[in-house]
Enzyme design. Structure first.
Site, PDB file in Angstrom:
ATOM      1  N   PRO A  10      34.753  46.514  41.330  1.00  0.00           N
ATOM      2  CA  PRO A  10      34.398  46.043  39.994  1.00  0.00           C
ATOM      3  C   PRO A  10      35.578  45.552  39.172  1.00  0.00           C
ATOM      4  O   PRO A  10      36.666  46.125  39.212  1.00  0.00           O
ATOM      5  CB  PRO A  10      33.757  47.274  39.341  1.00  0.00           C
ATOM      6  CG  PRO A  10      34.214  48.432  40.145  1.00  0.00           C
ATOM      7  CD  PRO A  10      34.399  47.920  41.539  1.00  0.00           C
ATOM      8  N   ASN A  11      35.301  44.470  38.478  1.00  0.00           N
ATOM      9  CA  ASN A  11      36.220  43.841  37.516  1.00  0.00           C
ATOM     10  C   ASN A  11      37.372  43.083  38.173  1.00  0.00           C
ATOM     11  O   ASN A  11      38.132  42.400  37.480  1.00  0.00           O
ATOM     12  CB  ASN A  11      36.759  44.874  36.506  1.00  0.00           C
ATOM     13  CG  ASN A  11      35.638  45.561  35.758  1.00  0.00           C
ATOM     14  OD1 ASN A  11      34.779  44.881  35.201  1.00  0.00           O
ATOM     15  ND2 ASN A  11      35.591  46.872  35.773  1.00  0.00           N
ATOM     16  N   ARG A  18      42.211  39.295  33.272  1.00  0.00           N
ATOM     17  CA  ARG A  18      41.997  40.714  32.922  1.00  0.00           C
ATOM     18  C   ARG A  18      43.344  41.413  32.713  1.00  0.00           C
ATOM     19  O   ARG A  18      44.143  41.498  33.657  1.00  0.00           O
ATOM     20  CB  ARG A  18      41.262  41.387  34.080  1.00  0.00           C
ATOM     21  CG  ARG A  18      41.077  42.869  33.914  1.00  0.00           C
ATOM     22  CD  ARG A  18      40.626  43.516  35.217  1.00  0.00           C
ATOM     23  NE  ARG A  18      40.395  44.928  35.009  1.00  0.00           N
ATOM     24  CZ  ARG A  18      40.277  45.825  35.976  1.00  0.00           C
ATOM     25  NH1 ARG A  18      40.345  45.441  37.245  1.00  0.00           N
ATOM     26  NH2 ARG A  18      40.075  47.087  35.689  1.00  0.00           N
ATOM     27  N   TYR A  23      47.740  43.713  35.407  1.00  0.00           N
ATOM     28  CA  TYR A  23      47.276  43.194  36.708  1.00  0.00           C
ATOM     29  C   TYR A  23      47.866  41.838  37.083  1.00  0.00           C
ATOM     30  O   TYR A  23      47.559  41.317  38.161  1.00  0.00           O
ATOM     31  CB  TYR A  23      45.745  43.127  36.719  1.00  0.00           C
ATOM     32  CG  TYR A  23      45.090  44.485  36.549  1.00  0.00           C
ATOM     33  CD1 TYR A  23      45.255  45.478  37.520  1.00  0.00           C
ATOM     34  CD2 TYR A  23      44.335  44.786  35.419  1.00  0.00           C
ATOM     35  CE1 TYR A  23      44.674  46.726  37.365  1.00  0.00           C
ATOM     36  CE2 TYR A  23      43.748  46.039  35.262  1.00  0.00           C
ATOM     37  CZ  TYR A  23      43.921  47.002  36.241  1.00  0.00           C
ATOM     38  OH  TYR A  23      43.351  48.249  36.098  1.00  0.00           O
ATOM     39  N   ASN A  75      40.451  47.330  47.658  1.00  0.00           N
ATOM     40  CA  ASN A  75      40.769  47.750  46.295  1.00  0.00           C
ATOM     41  C   ASN A  75      39.422  48.017  45.646  1.00  0.00           C
ATOM     42  O   ASN A  75      38.709  47.078  45.272  1.00  0.00           O
ATOM     43  CB  ASN A  75      41.539  46.664  45.535  1.00  0.00           C
ATOM     44  CG  ASN A  75      41.925  47.127  44.138  1.00  0.00           C
ATOM     45  OD1 ASN A  75      41.436  48.144  43.661  1.00  0.00           O
ATOM     46  ND2 ASN A  75      42.787  46.371  43.478  1.00  0.00           N
ATOM     47  N   ALA A  78      37.679  50.877  39.906  1.00  0.00           N
ATOM     48  CA  ALA A  78      37.369  52.190  39.337  1.00  0.00           C
ATOM     49  C   ALA A  78      36.512  53.059  40.260  1.00  0.00           C
ATOM     50  O   ALA A  78      36.516  54.291  40.128  1.00  0.00           O
ATOM     51  CB  ALA A  78      36.681  52.023  37.984  1.00  0.00           C
ATOM     52  N   GLU A  99      44.109  51.108  51.540  1.00  0.00           N
ATOM     53  CA  GLU A  99      43.729  51.143  50.121  1.00  0.00           C
ATOM     54  C   GLU A  99      44.846  50.492  49.309  1.00  0.00           C
ATOM     55  O   GLU A  99      46.012  50.842  49.466  1.00  0.00           O
ATOM     56  CB  GLU A  99      43.539  52.610  49.718  1.00  0.00           C
ATOM     57  CG  GLU A  99      43.196  52.809  48.260  1.00  0.00           C
ATOM     58  CD  GLU A  99      43.041  54.294  47.911  1.00  0.00           C
ATOM     59  OE1 GLU A  99      42.975  55.146  48.835  1.00  0.00           O
ATOM     60  OE2 GLU A  99      43.005  54.600  46.711  1.00  0.00           O
ATOM     61  N   HIS A 101      46.094  49.234  45.340  1.00  0.00           N
ATOM     62  CA  HIS A 101      45.940  49.136  43.886  1.00  0.00           C
ATOM     63  C   HIS A 101      47.070  48.271  43.353  1.00  0.00           C
ATOM     64  O   HIS A 101      48.242  48.503  43.686  1.00  0.00           O
ATOM     65  CB  HIS A 101      45.965  50.524  43.227  1.00  0.00           C
ATOM     66  CG  HIS A 101      44.840  51.367  43.721  1.00  0.00           C
ATOM     67  ND1 HIS A 101      43.538  51.158  43.320  1.00  0.00           N
ATOM     68  CD2 HIS A 101      44.801  52.363  44.628  1.00  0.00           C
ATOM     69  CE1 HIS A 101      42.756  52.011  43.957  1.00  0.00           C
ATOM     70  NE2 HIS A 101      43.497  52.748  44.761  1.00  0.00           N
ATOM     71  N   ARG A 108      49.574  55.778  35.065  1.00  0.00           N
ATOM     72  CA  ARG A 108      48.540  55.471  34.073  1.00  0.00           C
ATOM     73  C   ARG A 108      47.753  56.745  33.728  1.00  0.00           C
ATOM     74  O   ARG A 108      48.226  57.847  33.939  1.00  0.00           O
ATOM     75  CB  ARG A 108      47.656  54.342  34.620  1.00  0.00           C
ATOM     76  CG  ARG A 108      48.470  53.071  34.919  1.00  0.00           C
ATOM     77  CD  ARG A 108      47.602  51.949  35.445  1.00  0.00           C
ATOM     78  NE  ARG A 108      46.626  51.526  34.434  1.00  0.00           N
ATOM     79  CZ  ARG A 108      45.572  50.745  34.715  1.00  0.00           C
ATOM     80  NH1 ARG A 108      45.361  50.315  35.959  1.00  0.00           N
ATOM     81  NH2 ARG A 108      44.742  50.400  33.757  1.00  0.00           N
TER      82      ARG A 108
HETATM   83  C1  DQA Z   1      42.995  49.227  40.217  1.00  0.00           C
HETATM   84  C2  DQA Z   1      43.287  50.530  39.479  1.00  0.00           C
HETATM   85  C3  DQA Z   1      41.987  51.189  39.031  1.00  0.00           C
HETATM   86  O1  DQA Z   1      42.280  52.401  38.338  1.00  0.00           O
HETATM   87  C4  DQA Z   1      41.233  50.276  38.090  1.00  0.00           C
HETATM   88  O2  DQA Z   1      40.004  50.866  37.735  1.00  0.00           O
HETATM   89  C5  DQA Z   1      41.037  48.922  38.668  1.00  0.00           C
HETATM   90  C6  DQA Z   1      42.139  48.295  39.377  1.00  0.00           C
HETATM   91  C7  DQA Z   1      44.290  48.471  40.560  1.00  0.00           C
HETATM   92  O3  DQA Z   1      44.204  47.547  41.380  1.00  0.00           O
HETATM   93  O4  DQA Z   1      45.360  48.771  40.021  1.00  0.00           O
HETATM   94  O5  DQA Z   1      40.007  48.299  38.466  1.00  0.00           O
HETATM   95  O6  DQA Z   1      42.335  49.526  41.425  1.00  0.00           O
END
Ligand code: DQA
Length: 147
Positions: A10-11, A18, A23, A75, A78, A99, A101, A108
């Site tokens: 998501p997102n 964003r 990011y 990735n 959340a 994985e 991020h 954070r």
């Molecule tokens: C994320 C870190 C997560 O905590 C966050 O919710 C994201 C992006 C990252 O790529 O740093 O959506 O996965």
């Protein structure tokens, strides 16, 4: 040919606009384009899939076996911190996954410090920006050659 699935949760479709201080400014298409270029030089293919829906990510993980993916770069956004269901799906298909991020989740909020996925991952890369995807691809490709 080695086939790598690149899953984004998501997102992450909003990358580029964003929270750029967190990011960066590369879009998901930029990142996938770069991965495709690197993969092509190594005789591999990457296939990207992004969804904001937990069930869609789970269904894509399930499909990854029959679609003959050799590894998954994920990735989960959340859902990393919330989804036992996604973890169970990754455990069920037994395809090695990496994985990623983009941000350093450990620098954070405390709710980002726990991942339901990490204990099952072949590797975890955090905080290196979009380069993390490329490093995960490199790790996945090297793992294929030493099998
Ligand atoms: C994320 C870190 C997560 O905590 C966050 O919710 C994201 C992006 C990252 O790529 O740093 O959506 O996965």
């Amino acid at each position: 040919m080695v086939r790598i699935l690149v899953l984004n949760g998501p997102n992450l479709n909003l990358l580029g606009t964003r929270e750029p201080a967190t990011y960066g400014t590369q879009t998901l298409a930029d990142i996938l384009g770069r991965l495709a270029t690197v993969a092509a030089t190594r005789g591999a293919t990457v296939v990207g899939f992004q969804s904001n829906a937990e069930h869609a990510l789970i269904e894509q993980v399930h499909a990854a076996s029959s679609q003959q993916f050799d590894a998954i770069i994920i990735n989960a956004g959340a859902y990393t911190h919330t989804s036992i269901a996604l973890r169970d799906a990754l455990a069920a298909v037994r395809i090695p996954f990496y994985e990623v991020h983009i941000s350093n989740v450990y620098a954070r909020e405390a709710f980002r410090h726990h991942s339901h996925l990490s204990a099952l991952a072949a590797g975890v890369i955090v905080g290196l920006g979009p380069l993390g995807y490329e490093l995960a691809l490199e790790a996945a490709l090297r793992a294929q050659t030493v099998r």
